[in-house]
Write an enzyme that holds these catalytic residues in place. Structure first.
Site, PDB file in Angstrom:
ATOM      1  N   ASP A  96       0.863  -1.040   0.113  1.00 24.40           N
ATOM      2  CA  ASP A  96       0.290  -0.052  -0.246  1.00 24.40           C
ATOM      3  C   ASP A  96       1.071   1.083  -0.037  1.00 24.40           C
ATOM      4  OD1 ASP A  96      -2.075   1.604   0.628  1.00 24.40           O
ATOM      5  OD2 ASP A  96      -2.927   0.186   1.682  1.00 24.40           O
ATOM      6  N   ASP A 197      -2.853   4.380  -2.917  1.00 28.49           N
ATOM      7  CA  ASP A 197      -3.904   5.096  -1.506  1.00 28.49           C
ATOM      8  C   ASP A 197      -3.876   7.192  -2.588  1.00 28.49           C
ATOM      9  OD1 ASP A 197      -4.983   4.869   1.144  1.00 28.49           O
ATOM     10  OD2 ASP A 197      -3.912   7.058   1.304  1.00 28.49           O
ATOM     11  N   GLU A 251      -7.041   3.360  -5.665  1.00 24.19           N
ATOM     12  CA  GLU A 251      -7.565   4.363  -5.431  1.00 24.19           C
ATOM     13  C   GLU A 251      -8.210   5.482  -5.164  1.00 24.19           C
ATOM     14  OE1 GLU A 251      -9.819   4.829  -0.399  1.00 24.19           O
ATOM     15  OE2 GLU A 251      -7.728   5.762  -0.567  1.00 24.19           O
ATOM     16  N   HIS A 322     -10.421  -1.531   5.009  1.00 21.67           N
ATOM     17  CA  HIS A 322     -10.703  -0.899   6.177  1.00 21.67           C
ATOM     18  C   HIS A 322     -11.232   0.274   6.744  1.00 21.67           C
ATOM     19  CE1 HIS A 322      -8.084   0.867   3.796  1.00 21.67           C
ATOM     20  NE2 HIS A 322      -7.763   2.050   4.836  1.00 21.67           N
ATOM     21  N   ASP A 323     -11.689   1.092   5.966  1.00 22.31           N
ATOM     22  CA  ASP A 323     -12.342   2.391   6.128  1.00 22.31           C
ATOM     23  C   ASP A 323     -13.781   2.175   5.632  1.00 22.31           C
ATOM     24  OD1 ASP A 323     -10.096   3.503   5.721  1.00 22.31           O
ATOM     25  OD2 ASP A 323      -9.974   3.826   3.365  1.00 22.31           O
TER      26      ASP A 323
HETATM   27  O1  TEU Z   1      -8.937   6.251   2.517  1.00 26.00           O
HETATM   28  C1  TEU Z   1      -9.265   8.065   2.110  1.00 26.00           C
HETATM   29  C2  TEU Z   1     -11.332   7.785   1.373  1.00 26.00           C
HETATM   30  O2  TEU Z   1     -11.134   8.828   1.012  1.00 26.00           O
HETATM   31  C3  TEU Z   1     -12.178   7.117   2.370  1.00 26.00           C
HETATM   32  O3  TEU Z   1     -11.750   5.732   2.514  1.00 26.00           O
HETATM   33  C4  TEU Z   1     -11.691   7.421   3.954  1.00 26.00           C
HETATM   34  O4  TEU Z   1     -11.338   6.941   4.636  1.00 26.00           O
HETATM   35  C5  TEU Z   1     -12.990   7.709   4.263  1.00 26.00           C
HETATM   36  O5  TEU Z   1     -13.999   8.230   3.024  1.00 26.00           O
HETATM   37  C6  TEU Z   1     -13.051   8.981   5.295  1.00 26.00           C
HETATM   38  O6  TEU Z   1     -14.404   9.262   5.501  1.00 26.00           O
HETATM   39  C7  TEU Z   1      -7.544   6.036   2.169  1.00 26.00           C
HETATM   40  C8  TEU Z   1      -7.125   5.363   3.108  1.00 26.00           C
HETATM   41  O7  TEU Z   1      -7.849   4.114   3.005  1.00 26.00           O
HETATM   42  C9  TEU Z   1      -7.688   5.483   4.622  1.00 26.00           C
HETATM   43  O8  TEU Z   1      -7.625   4.585   5.483  1.00 26.00           O
HETATM   44  C10 TEU Z   1      -6.808   6.818   5.118  1.00 26.00           C
HETATM   45  O9  TEU Z   1      -7.059   7.017   6.063  1.00 26.00           O
HETATM   46  C11 TEU Z   1      -6.545   7.724   3.710  1.00 26.00           C
HETATM   47  O10 TEU Z   1      -6.770   7.322   3.079  1.00 26.00           O
HETATM   48  C12 TEU Z   1      -5.540   8.863   3.942  1.00 26.00           C
HETATM   49  O11 TEU Z   1      -4.325   8.460   4.510  1.00 26.00           O
END
Ligand code: TEU
Ligand code: CA
Length: 551
Positions: A96, A197, A251, A322-323
């Site tokens: 990642d 990311d 992403e 994970h989000d």
């Molecule tokens: O996530 C980006 C992102 O926009 C989302 O999934 C976010 O966690 C969510 O919309 C918030 O409401 C990525 C990663 O997957 C996440 O874990 C990180 O916190 C984020 O980027 C920052 O690096």
């Protein structure tokens, strides 16, 4: 056949997967120990959420050394052992990469912050404020302004995420060179692919204009798929990803299929696939503003992406990460029809066209956690959101806790449930985040010994997908798009046709094989119910899914 068509990717959130050294925190050795389990499941790729050196303000998505391993997780030697163990088992590894921002403790930012003459000053986005106010009205993904004031030089820095995650300035060629160098470092270490990311946020519109005010996230129109995002990604693509045959998934927030194609079409030399977020919006107006889930909405979105990406496109298929809250609790039924609904969702995930991603514990049907005490939450976003909803939106404690129970990212971050032991076999000591009390019922030990378990249903679907090329390469076609509680689709090649029929509801429903198949003999290959001839075959039981092969 290509790498992306054969890949079935299992996402590991290292902090919560397996603690091998008894400090309550997951680690690389723990992952290595569990490779046989993953091999048994049948996945052929692992994606590791960040394992680099980090102060862990956002569990590793805030990197302070791109070339170091976070000490709680292990060191370079434990990492190399993990890579070797994976490769020896025929499992590929995806890292990642967080290249939109670093930690504020990264030496680059420490230097950048030290003074306006510093050579790294321009590596981040610094601006003068407007009086006492930030340079523009952009808000952070984690709520509140996307800017933080810094006294040292009386200027503000941009952070689309937490304060401790300053955005890099990709318009600076040295930053792009540094990013390329990071990718090269891990490629040379034998890593097989990358998840990038928030990669579609790296290019911001010149002048950083204020955005149209919105309920959440003001400013996105000025940096989502920004002006130079494609050339910036293409450099990584031509220099490394495509040249060295690395599998990549970006992403990409707020993308349409048209946007997505610009990242993944073959001739673009950028990425193999992207995660879109459209289906993550089916149960909310904006995150935290929840509305009831309607299966038809989900179906229409999945169908739209299947169709739109059929020509010179490829999907990254996911229901969890994970989000996001657990799909069992969100799209399925985590009480009465837990087993059936989760198996039905598994079939939808694994049998569509694209590369499927399974998030750790999804193969057990792990559910949301429902903490009663704010103190049990760990996620920086959840904690920020609590404050904002309390102070600015004046919501009651009770209402916010309800929202967190439904939406918090911590729902997906509770320890992996290996056994019914006190700490679920994840650790011998109290973990960094509480175990879900349902570990007594939902755990690997139980699931692997029960031939009818969710785990074993995943296993069958994975094996089916690996065996039948039609699921990898075949076209996708849907029937009965109007149905509010059903999803019917076929996968076809010249030689094979499969039909997937799902009742996406807790009521029995009459479902008939689409007219174009009625002349054919259809063989039932797999279902989440056992069938005997006494039950009328057209009535689909709650959350029933059937997979037919045309013979
Ligand atoms: O996530 C980006 C992102 O926009 C989302 O999934 C976010 O966690 C969510 O919309 C918030 O409401 C990525 C990663 O997957 C996440 O874990 C990180 O916190 C984020 O980027 C920052 O690096
Ligand atoms: Ca540990």
């Amino acid at each position: 056949m290509s790498v992306k068509t054969e890949a079935i990717i299992y996402q590991i959130y290292p902090r919560s997967f397996k603690d091998a050294n008894g400090d309550g925190i997951g680690d690389l050795e723990g992952i290595t120990q569990k490779i046989p389990y993953l091999k048994d499941l049948g996945v052929n790729w692992l994606w590791l959420s960040p394992i680099y050196t980090s102060p862990m303000a956002d569990n590793g998505y805030d990197i302070s050394d791109y070339k170091g391993i976070h000490s709680e997780y292990g060191d370079m030697a434990t990492f190399e052992t993990l890579v070797e163990t994976c490769h020896a088992q025929g499992i590929k590894l995806m890292m990642d990469l967080v290249l939109n921002h670093t930690s504020d403790e990264h030496p680059w930012f420490v230097e950048s912050k030290s003074g306006i003459e510093n050579p790294k000053r321009d590596w981040y986005v610094w601006r003068k404020g407007k009086g006492h106010r930030p340079p523009n009205n952009w808000t952070s993904f984690f709520t509140g302004p996307a800017w933080t004031y810094d006294q040292t030089t009386d200027m503000w820095y941009l952070h689309l995420f937490a304060k401790k995650q300053p955005d890099l300035n990709w318009d600076n060629p040295d930053v792009r060179k540094a990013a390329l160098d990071v990718v090269r470092f891990w490629s040379d270490k034998g890593v097989d692919g990358f998840r990038l990311d928030v990669i579609n946020l790296i290019s911001k519109k010149a002048g950083l204009p204020s955005g149209r005010r919105r309920l959440a996230l003001t400013g996105t129109e000025h940096y989502v798929n920004g002006p130079n995002v494609h050339p910036y990604i293409r450099t990584l693509g031509t220099e490394i990803f495509k040249k060295e045959n690395k599998l990549t998934v970006g992403e990409t927030v707020f993308v349409t299929p048209e946007d997505a194609k610009l990242y993944v079409a073959d001739d673009r030399n950028e990425l193999d696939m992207v995660f879109h977020f459209e289906h993550m919006g089916v149960d909310n107006i904006a995150k935290w503003f929840i509305k009831p889930f309607k299966p038809k909405k989900l179906k229409l979105i999945l169908d739209k992406w299947q169709t739109a990406m059929s020509d010179n496109g490829w999907n990254a298929l996911y229901l969890e990460n994970h989000d996001q809250p657990r799909s069992a609790s969100r799209f399925g039924d985590d009480t009465d029809y837990h087993d059936k609904s989760v198996k039905m969702l598994a079939a939808l995930l694994l049998l569509q066209r694209g590369t499927p991603f399974i998030y750790q514990g999804q193969e057990l049907g792990m559910t949301n956690v429902r903490f009663d005490d704010l103190k049990d939450y760990r996620d920086v976003e959840s904690l920020n959101v609590y404050q904002i909803l309390r102070k600015s939106f004046k919501l009651s404690h009770k209402r916010i806790m309800k929202k967190l129970k439904y939406m918090s990212r911590d729902n997906a971050r509770t320890p992996m449930q290996w056994t019914d032991a006190t700490f679920a076999g994840f650790s011998d000591v109290q973990p960094w985040i509480n175990v879900n009390p349902n570990k007594d019922r939902i755990n690997v030990e139980r699931a692997t010994t029960d031939s009818d378990s969710i785990f074993n249903f995943y296993k069958k679907l994975i094996a089916l997908r690996q065996k039948e090329v039609v699921f990898q390469e075949g076209s996708y076609q849907t029937y009965d798009l109007k149905g509010r509680h059903t999803y019917i689709f076929a996968r076809k090649t010249e030689l094979e046709t499969y039909l997937v029929m799902a009742n996406f509801s807790k009521k029995p429903r009459v479902m008939r094989i689409p007219p174009s198949f009625r002349e054919n003999v259809m063989e039932l290959v797999l279902s989440n119910y056992t069938h005997n001839l006494k039950t009328p075959f057209d009535v689909y039981k709650p959350y029933e899914v059937r997979i037919y092969r045309k013979i």
